[in-house]
Scaffold this motif. Structure first.
Motif, PDB file in Angstrom:
ATOM      1  N   ASP A  45     -84.332 -35.700   5.451  1.00  7.33           N
ATOM      2  CA  ASP A  45     -84.103 -36.645   6.991  1.00  7.33           C
ATOM      3  C   ASP A  45     -84.755 -38.022   6.661  1.00  7.33           C
ATOM      4  O   ASP A  45     -85.609 -37.784   5.312  1.00  7.33           O
ATOM      5  N   GLU A 104     -75.050 -40.476  15.124  1.00  9.69           N
ATOM      6  CA  GLU A 104     -74.029 -41.132  15.523  1.00  9.69           C
ATOM      7  C   GLU A 104     -73.362 -42.403  15.515  1.00  9.69           C
ATOM      8  O   GLU A 104     -73.449 -42.758  17.160  1.00  9.69           O
ATOM      9  N   LYS A 109     -75.016 -45.614   9.795  1.00  9.39           N
ATOM     10  CA  LYS A 109     -74.403 -45.049   8.973  1.00  9.39           C
ATOM     11  C   LYS A 109     -73.944 -45.474   7.796  1.00  9.39           C
ATOM     12  O   LYS A 109     -74.045 -45.686   6.320  1.00  9.39           O
ATOM     13  N   SER A 131     -68.216 -37.354  14.034  1.00  4.86           N
ATOM     14  CA  SER A 131     -67.415 -36.331  15.202  1.00  4.86           C
ATOM     15  C   SER A 131     -66.176 -37.752  15.545  1.00  4.86           C
ATOM     16  O   SER A 131     -65.773 -37.251  15.447  1.00  4.86           O
ATOM     17  N   VAL A 245     -73.810 -29.109  21.616  1.00  6.48           N
ATOM     18  CA  VAL A 245     -73.083 -30.872  21.365  1.00  6.48           C
ATOM     19  C   VAL A 245     -74.596 -31.234  21.243  1.00  6.48           C
ATOM     20  O   VAL A 245     -74.815 -31.543  20.096  1.00  6.48           O
TER      21      VAL A 245
HETATM   22  P1  NAD Z   1     -79.132 -34.383  15.387  1.00  2.49           P
HETATM   23  O1  NAD Z   1     -79.140 -36.002  16.100  1.00  2.49           O
HETATM   24  O2  NAD Z   1     -78.971 -33.268  15.688  1.00  2.49           O
HETATM   25  O3  NAD Z   1     -79.746 -35.085  13.977  1.00  2.49           O
HETATM   26  C1  NAD Z   1     -79.973 -35.875  13.059  1.00  2.49           C
HETATM   27  C2  NAD Z   1     -79.922 -36.380  12.181  1.00  2.49           C
HETATM   28  O4  NAD Z   1     -80.874 -37.555  11.601  1.00  2.49           O
HETATM   29  C3  NAD Z   1     -81.682 -35.823  12.609  1.00  2.49           C
HETATM   30  O5  NAD Z   1     -83.406 -34.957  11.682  1.00  2.49           O
HETATM   31  C4  NAD Z   1     -83.003 -38.398  12.441  1.00  2.49           C
HETATM   32  O6  NAD Z   1     -83.710 -36.908  11.931  1.00  2.49           O
HETATM   33  C5  NAD Z   1     -81.768 -37.152  11.313  1.00  2.49           C
HETATM   34  N1  NAD Z   1     -81.637 -39.082  10.409  1.00  2.49           N
HETATM   35  C6  NAD Z   1     -81.663 -40.147  11.125  1.00  2.49           C
HETATM   36  N2  NAD Z   1     -81.458 -41.174  10.392  1.00  2.49           N
HETATM   37  C7  NAD Z   1     -81.577 -40.738   9.437  1.00  2.49           C
HETATM   38  C8  NAD Z   1     -81.781 -41.080   7.799  1.00  2.49           C
HETATM   39  N3  NAD Z   1     -81.618 -42.964   8.014  1.00  2.49           N
HETATM   40  N4  NAD Z   1     -81.805 -40.814   6.500  1.00  2.49           N
HETATM   41  C9  NAD Z   1     -81.729 -39.189   6.714  1.00  2.49           C
HETATM   42  N5  NAD Z   1     -82.179 -38.690   7.757  1.00  2.49           N
HETATM   43  C10 NAD Z   1     -81.776 -39.910   9.562  1.00  2.49           C
HETATM   44  O7  NAD Z   1     -77.370 -35.122  15.444  1.00  2.49           O
HETATM   45  P2  NAD Z   1     -76.287 -33.699  15.009  1.00  2.49           P
HETATM   46  O8  NAD Z   1     -76.119 -33.393  16.035  1.00  2.49           O
HETATM   47  O9  NAD Z   1     -76.870 -33.001  13.618  1.00  2.49           O
HETATM   48  O10 NAD Z   1     -75.410 -34.942  14.103  1.00  2.49           O
HETATM   49  C11 NAD Z   1     -74.919 -35.368  13.112  1.00  2.49           C
HETATM   50  C12 NAD Z   1     -73.720 -35.713  12.995  1.00  2.49           C
HETATM   51  O11 NAD Z   1     -72.870 -34.647  12.709  1.00  2.49           O
HETATM   52  C13 NAD Z   1     -73.028 -37.017  13.922  1.00  2.49           C
HETATM   53  O12 NAD Z   1     -72.611 -37.795  13.459  1.00  2.49           O
HETATM   54  C14 NAD Z   1     -72.579 -36.228  14.625  1.00  2.49           C
HETATM   55  O13 NAD Z   1     -71.368 -36.570  15.434  1.00  2.49           O
HETATM   56  C15 NAD Z   1     -71.969 -35.285  13.875  1.00  2.49           C
HETATM   57  N6  NAD Z   1     -71.441 -34.172  14.380  1.00  2.49           N
HETATM   58  C16 NAD Z   1     -71.785 -33.797  15.558  1.00  2.49           C
HETATM   59  C17 NAD Z   1     -71.956 -32.310  16.328  1.00  2.49           C
HETATM   60  C18 NAD Z   1     -72.547 -31.369  17.240  1.00  2.49           C
HETATM   61  O14 NAD Z   1     -71.921 -30.475  17.517  1.00  2.49           O
HETATM   62  N7  NAD Z   1     -73.496 -32.169  17.311  1.00  2.49           N
HETATM   63  C19 NAD Z   1     -71.039 -31.366  15.549  1.00  2.49           C
HETATM   64  C20 NAD Z   1     -69.938 -32.978  14.269  1.00  2.49           C
HETATM   65  C21 NAD Z   1     -70.244 -33.291  14.038  1.00  2.49           C
END
Ligand code: NAD
Length: 294
Positions: A45, A104, A109, A131, A245
């Motif tokens: 992270d 997201e 990304k 997602s 989510v």
């Molecule tokens: P989140 O906000 O809980 O976590 C994101 C994490 O990424 C944070 O800890 C942040 O510090 C970290 N981060 C940001 N930039 C970074 C970098 N350059 N290098 C390393 N870490 C970095 O988000 P989430 O809900 O875990 O979502 C993450 C991904 O998973 C997104 O693409 C989202 O669309 C996808 N997703 C989410 C869900 C859901 O229900 N939340 C379900 C499926 C997929």
């Protein structure tokens, strides 16, 4: 799309070491599940708080298993030790797959994926847990798009059986096969799908959220909608699901879907979910969304 039958056998190499980028709701869950099912994983992270949160979630899940007598404390220690939290790419040259699970946001990304590609073996698979964002579009940031695919888990990772493995325009069969094999090793059921915004599940789910927001606009009460959907037989209603989510993630994903399917996703009015986002009510992750969490 095709179901993943037969894909695993085509993998030329097993996934023995993994890494995940982002230690949030999803990254933390992916690290836990990978370690629990026997694949050691690095969890990167950009800040220590994120890493601590990811680790404490894994800790909680494992402690529950121990309390129920389904795991020994020694085994719990082993699983925790196979999650390696890090703020750098040190050791990434030795992993077989990296699953990207940062925010997201296509731009973020793109930068993170390009940077990661420079730090991993030429043969390693790079996968995104996005997602909604097109895998083919994300691949434009990469020098080796053939090694890149989607690996879309659902929330909470340890409980949800499905993983969508997404084939971008340039994804190789080998990348798909190895990713399917890794999903199976994690105890999941993979489905291989072609690329488009939202893939398969979110093309079904986001029109549902759209319907929910339209009902709110028409004056319905969110708690009443949740109750009705629960009685209909769903494990939770749409407002509670949005809180689980993450409303920030939900709004970013909804924007990608609206851009991808402008005729179907009704982007032309401000939704209640967007209002929550503007009020910084991000759901369970910060204690307040449609509901409040103490
Ligand atoms: P989140 O906000 O809980 O976590 C994101 C994490 O990424 C944070 O800890 C942040 O510090 C970290 N981060 C940001 N930039 C970074 C970098 N350059 N290098 C390393 N870490 C970095 O988000 P989430 O809900 O875990 O979502 C993450 C991904 O998973 C997104 O693409 C989202 O669309 C996808 N997703 C989410 C869900 C859901 O229900 N939340 C379900 C499926 C997929």
């Amino acid at each position: 799309g095709k179901v993943a039958k037969g894909w695993e056998k085509k993998a030329d190499k097993k996934i023995e070491h993994a890494a995940v980028l982002g230690a949030g709701i999803m990254g933390g869950g992916i690290a836990y599940q990978s370690a629990f099912k026997g694949t050691p994983i690095k969890m990167k992270d950009i800040n220590q708080d994120g890493l601590d949160l990811g680790l404490s979630e894994a800790n909680k899940l494992l402690a529950k298993r121990v309390a129920k007598g389904r795991m020994t404390p020694a085994k719990m220690g082993d699983v925790l030790n196979s999650i390696d939290p890090t703020l750098t790419y040190a050791g990434f040259e030795d992993v077989d797959i990296v699953v990207e699970a940062v925010v997201e946001n296509e731009k973020v990304k793109g930068i993170v994926l390009a940077e990661t590609e420079k730090n991993i073996d030429k043969d390693a698979v790079l996968a995104s847990n996005t997602s909604t964002i097109s895998i083919t579009r994300l691949a434009e940031n990469l020098e080796r798009p053939e090694n890149f695919c989607g690996m879309h888990f659902f929330n909470p990772v340890h409980a949800m059986p499905l993983v969508e493995v997404i084939r971008g325009e340039k994804t190789s069969d080998n990348a798909i096969a190895r990713t399917v094999a890794y999903a199976n090793k994690m105890g999941k059921k993979a489905v291989v799908v072609n690329d488009c915004p939202g893939f398969l599940v979110n093309r079904v789910l986001f029109p549902y959220f759209g319907g929910f927001n339209a009902l709110l606009r028409d004056g319905a009460d969110f708690q009443a909608i949740d109750k009705v959907m629960e009685r209909f037989g769903w494990p939770m209603g749409p407002a509670y699901l949005m809180d689980v989510v993450g409303i920030d993630t939900g709004v970013h994903a909804a924007n990608v879907m609206a851009e991808g399917f402008p005729d179907r996703m009704q982007p032309d009015f401000k939704s209640a979910t967007e209002v929550m986002f503007e009020l910084e009510r991000y759901g369970q992750k910060n204690g307040k969304g449609f509901y409040e969490y103490v």
